[in-house]
Write a protein that holds these residues in place. Structure first.
Motif, PDB file in Angstrom:
ATOM      1  N   ALA A  28       0.958  -1.287  -0.112  1.00 27.55           N
ATOM      2  CA  ALA A  28       0.082   0.063   0.109  1.00 27.55           C
ATOM      3  C   ALA A  28       0.749   1.448   0.074  1.00 27.55           C
ATOM      4  CB  ALA A  28      -0.881   0.024   1.137  1.00 27.55           C
ATOM      5  N   ALA A  29       1.918   1.076   0.786  1.00 26.95           N
ATOM      6  CA  ALA A  29       2.904   2.469   0.765  1.00 26.95           C
ATOM      7  C   ALA A  29       3.234   2.731  -0.507  1.00 26.95           C
ATOM      8  CB  ALA A  29       3.858   2.184   1.957  1.00 26.95           C
ATOM      9  N   GLU A  30       3.700   1.593  -1.190  1.00 26.24           N
ATOM     10  CA  GLU A  30       4.460   1.730  -2.483  1.00 26.24           C
ATOM     11  C   GLU A  30       3.244   2.375  -3.509  1.00 26.24           C
ATOM     12  OE1 GLU A  30       5.909  -1.977  -3.527  1.00 26.24           O
ATOM     13  OE2 GLU A  30       7.421  -1.904  -1.961  1.00 26.24           O
ATOM     14  N   THR A  31       1.979   2.007  -3.223  1.00 28.77           N
ATOM     15  CA  THR A  31       1.118   2.293  -4.406  1.00 28.77           C
ATOM     16  C   THR A  31       0.576   3.506  -4.221  1.00 28.77           C
ATOM     17  OG1 THR A  31       0.325  -0.014  -4.393  1.00 28.77           O
ATOM     18  CG2 THR A  31      -1.249   1.397  -5.251  1.00 28.77           C
ATOM     19  N   THR A  32       0.205   4.090  -3.190  1.00 29.98           N
ATOM     20  CA  THR A  32      -0.173   5.352  -2.788  1.00 29.98           C
ATOM     21  C   THR A  32       0.452   6.521  -3.143  1.00 29.98           C
ATOM     22  OG1 THR A  32      -1.577   6.794  -1.248  1.00 29.98           O
ATOM     23  CG2 THR A  32       0.415   5.907  -0.441  1.00 29.98           C
ATOM     24  N   ASP A  33       0.102   7.578  -3.793  1.00 29.15           N
ATOM     25  CA  ASP A  33       0.766   8.912  -4.065  1.00 29.15           C
ATOM     26  C   ASP A  33       0.588   9.807  -2.831  1.00 29.15           C
ATOM     27  OD1 ASP A  33       1.527   7.928  -6.472  1.00 29.15           O
ATOM     28  OD2 ASP A  33      -0.296   8.939  -7.493  1.00 29.15           O
ATOM     29  N   SER A  34      -0.286   9.477  -1.741  1.00 30.19           N
ATOM     30  CA  SER A  34      -0.392  10.331  -0.462  1.00 30.19           C
ATOM     31  C   SER A  34       0.784  10.324   0.708  1.00 30.19           C
ATOM     32  CB  SER A  34      -1.710   9.972   0.201  1.00 30.19           C
ATOM     33  OG  SER A  34      -1.855  10.694   1.524  1.00 30.19           O
ATOM     34  N   LEU A  35       1.303  11.376   0.785  1.00 31.79           N
ATOM     35  CA  LEU A  35       2.449  11.213   1.682  1.00 31.79           C
ATOM     36  C   LEU A  35       1.775  10.848   3.111  1.00 31.79           C
ATOM     37  CD1 LEU A  35       4.789  14.285   0.416  1.00 31.79           C
ATOM     38  CD2 LEU A  35       5.009  11.888   0.239  1.00 31.79           C
ATOM     39  N   GLU A  36       0.908  11.423   3.310  1.00 29.42           N
ATOM     40  CA  GLU A  36       0.270  11.027   4.678  1.00 29.42           C
ATOM     41  C   GLU A  36      -0.126   9.546   4.721  1.00 29.42           C
ATOM     42  OE1 GLU A  36      -3.762  12.016   7.307  1.00 29.42           O
ATOM     43  OE2 GLU A  36      -3.818  12.766   5.291  1.00 29.42           O
ATOM     44  N   VAL A  40       1.506   6.576   7.374  1.00 26.59           N
ATOM     45  CA  VAL A  40       0.902   5.688   8.043  1.00 26.59           C
ATOM     46  C   VAL A  40       0.936   4.154   7.787  1.00 26.59           C
ATOM     47  CG1 VAL A  40      -1.772   4.890   8.691  1.00 26.59           C
ATOM     48  CG2 VAL A  40      -1.115   7.344   8.550  1.00 26.59           C
ATOM     49  N   PHE A  41       1.089   3.951   6.378  1.00 31.22           N
ATOM     50  CA  PHE A  41       1.335   2.550   6.065  1.00 31.22           C
ATOM     51  C   PHE A  41       2.604   1.886   6.407  1.00 31.22           C
ATOM     52  CE2 PHE A  41      -1.669   3.303   2.158  1.00 31.22           C
ATOM     53  CZ  PHE A  41      -2.817   3.359   3.089  1.00 31.22           C
ATOM     54  N   GLU A  42       3.868   2.992   6.396  1.00 33.12           N
ATOM     55  CA  GLU A  42       4.912   2.307   6.682  1.00 33.12           C
ATOM     56  C   GLU A  42       5.155   2.228   8.245  1.00 33.12           C
ATOM     57  OE1 GLU A  42       7.386   5.597   4.964  1.00 33.12           O
ATOM     58  OE2 GLU A  42       7.548   4.717   3.270  1.00 33.12           O
ATOM     59  N   LYS A  43       4.579   3.175   9.203  1.00 25.14           N
ATOM     60  CA  LYS A  43       4.682   2.937  10.537  1.00 25.14           C
ATOM     61  C   LYS A  43       3.591   1.634  10.703  1.00 25.14           C
ATOM     62  CE  LYS A  43       1.034   4.571  12.939  1.00 25.14           C
ATOM     63  NZ  LYS A  43       0.329   3.666  13.446  1.00 25.14           N
ATOM     64  N   ILE A  83      -5.203  -6.308  -3.726  1.00 29.48           N
ATOM     65  CA  ILE A  83      -5.108  -4.993  -3.723  1.00 29.48           C
ATOM     66  C   ILE A  83      -4.273  -4.673  -5.147  1.00 29.48           C
ATOM     67  CG2 ILE A  83      -3.180  -3.198  -2.636  1.00 29.48           C
ATOM     68  CD1 ILE A  83      -3.671  -4.838  -0.173  1.00 29.48           C
ATOM     69  N   ASP A  84      -3.255  -5.335  -5.431  1.00 33.45           N
ATOM     70  CA  ASP A  84      -2.456  -5.056  -6.879  1.00 33.45           C
ATOM     71  C   ASP A  84      -3.503  -5.006  -8.045  1.00 33.45           C
ATOM     72  OD1 ASP A  84      -0.283  -4.937  -5.222  1.00 33.45           O
ATOM     73  OD2 ASP A  84       0.290  -6.688  -5.938  1.00 33.45           O
ATOM     74  N   ILE A  85      -4.364  -5.902  -8.106  1.00 31.29           N
ATOM     75  CA  ILE A  85      -5.349  -6.069  -9.160  1.00 31.29           C
ATOM     76  C   ILE A  85      -6.007  -4.838  -9.137  1.00 31.29           C
ATOM     77  CG2 ILE A  85      -7.215  -7.239 -10.225  1.00 31.29           C
ATOM     78  CD1 ILE A  85      -5.792  -9.749  -9.413  1.00 31.29           C
ATOM     79  N   LYS A  86      -6.817  -4.362  -7.959  1.00 32.63           N
ATOM     80  CA  LYS A  86      -7.675  -3.427  -7.870  1.00 32.63           C
ATOM     81  C   LYS A  86      -7.149  -2.319  -8.125  1.00 32.63           C
ATOM     82  CE  LYS A  86     -11.387  -1.851  -4.917  1.00 32.63           C
ATOM     83  NZ  LYS A  86     -12.322  -2.395  -3.763  1.00 32.63           N
ATOM     84  N   GLN A  87      -5.563  -1.835  -7.696  1.00 32.90           N
ATOM     85  CA  GLN A  87      -5.062  -0.872  -8.326  1.00 32.90           C
ATOM     86  C   GLN A  87      -4.816  -0.545  -9.521  1.00 32.90           C
ATOM     87  OE1 GLN A  87      -4.724   1.348  -5.830  1.00 32.90           O
ATOM     88  NE2 GLN A  87      -5.779  -0.200  -4.517  1.00 32.90           N
ATOM     89  N   THR A  90      -8.210   0.990 -10.635  1.00 30.32           N
ATOM     90  CA  THR A  90      -8.580   2.063  -9.999  1.00 30.32           C
ATOM     91  C   THR A  90      -7.802   3.310 -10.047  1.00 30.32           C
ATOM     92  OG1 THR A  90      -7.917   1.665  -7.864  1.00 30.32           O
ATOM     93  CG2 THR A  90     -10.122   0.974  -8.345  1.00 30.32           C
ATOM     94  N   GLY A  91      -6.523   3.051 -10.577  1.00 29.43           N
ATOM     95  CA  GLY A  91      -5.412   4.232 -10.786  1.00 29.43           C
ATOM     96  C   GLY A  91      -5.017   4.592  -9.342  1.00 29.43           C
ATOM     97  N   ASN A  92      -4.643   3.837  -8.483  1.00 28.09           N
ATOM     98  CA  ASN A  92      -4.079   4.094  -7.060  1.00 28.09           C
ATOM     99  C   ASN A  92      -5.239   4.885  -6.422  1.00 28.09           C
ATOM    100  OD1 ASN A  92      -1.900   2.605  -8.078  1.00 28.09           O
ATOM    101  ND2 ASN A  92      -0.850   4.638  -8.597  1.00 28.09           N
ATOM    102  N   ASP A  93      -6.348   4.555  -6.413  1.00 24.14           N
ATOM    103  CA  ASP A  93      -7.532   5.000  -5.585  1.00 24.14           C
ATOM    104  C   ASP A  93      -7.343   4.832  -4.181  1.00 24.14           C
ATOM    105  OD1 ASP A  93      -9.950   6.391  -4.755  1.00 24.14           O
ATOM    106  OD2 ASP A  93     -10.875   4.375  -5.000  1.00 24.14           O
ATOM    107  N   ASN A  94      -6.805   5.948  -3.262  1.00 22.77           N
ATOM    108  CA  ASN A  94      -6.529   5.555  -1.835  1.00 22.77           C
ATOM    109  C   ASN A  94      -7.743   5.003  -1.090  1.00 22.77           C
ATOM    110  OD1 ASN A  94      -4.094   6.742  -1.718  1.00 22.77           O
ATOM    111  ND2 ASN A  94      -5.006   8.909  -2.212  1.00 22.77           N
ATOM    112  N   LYS A  95      -8.904   5.565  -1.497  1.00 19.17           N
ATOM    113  CA  LYS A  95     -10.238   4.799  -0.882  1.00 19.17           C
ATOM    114  C   LYS A  95      -9.952   3.141  -0.909  1.00 19.17           C
ATOM    115  CE  LYS A  95     -15.150   4.672  -0.361  1.00 19.17           C
ATOM    116  NZ  LYS A  95     -16.059   4.586  -0.966  1.00 19.17           N
TER     117      LYS A  95
END
Length: 151
Positions: A28-36, A40-43, A83-87, A90-95
């Protein structure tokens, strides 16, 4: 009453779940573009690795091998694949990422709750299981809050 080997097997199943969670959070951390979200994912990934290490140490006190699969279990691989397939669609949709994590965390809590309810067989590590379960619940609460934010 469970045998020592059965108790070790129970704890190893939790190690697998924690490894699944770690890998899911890493993905998830690799997939999202959101720094926030990335923070969270890395923690949470680091936390899952720490929980797995605690359980592995406890397994050794029972005389067992911590044979938890470092890559996670089969269900975790399926979940990460989902998760990978869904991404891809969905174009890396954070929701969507948060929904997938929510599903995994609810499954982990359910597994912990089962072992915590079996307190006679898991009495010597009940406090550890409760602490880890509560940590996962706090993370789930945060994920649910973030999901509402990204909706």
């Amino acid at each position: 009453m469970k045998t020592n080997d059965e108790i070790i097997s129970d704890l190893n199943s939790l190690v697998n779940i924690l490894n699944d969670g770690k890998k899911g959070y890493d993905s998830a951390a690799e997939t999202t573009d959101s720094l926030e979200l990335k923070a969270v994912f890395e923690k949470d990934s680091i936390e899952r690795a720490a929980y797995a290490a605690e359980l592995k140490a406890h397994i050794k006190t029972h005389g067992g091998n911590e044979d938890g699969n470092e890559s996670g279990g089969l269900l975790g691989a399926v979940h990460r694949g989902w998760i990978d397939i869904k991404q891809a669609f969905t174009g890396n949709d954070n929701k969507s990422i948060l929904e997938a994590i929510e599903t995994g965390e609810k499954a982990a809590i359910e597994k912990y709750d089962g072992f915590i309810a079996d307190y006679t067989d898991h009495a010597d590590h009940l406090a550890l299981l409760q602490k880890q379960r509560n940590g996962i619940q706090q993370d789930l609460n945060q994920i649910e809050s973030l999901k509402a934010q990204f909706s």
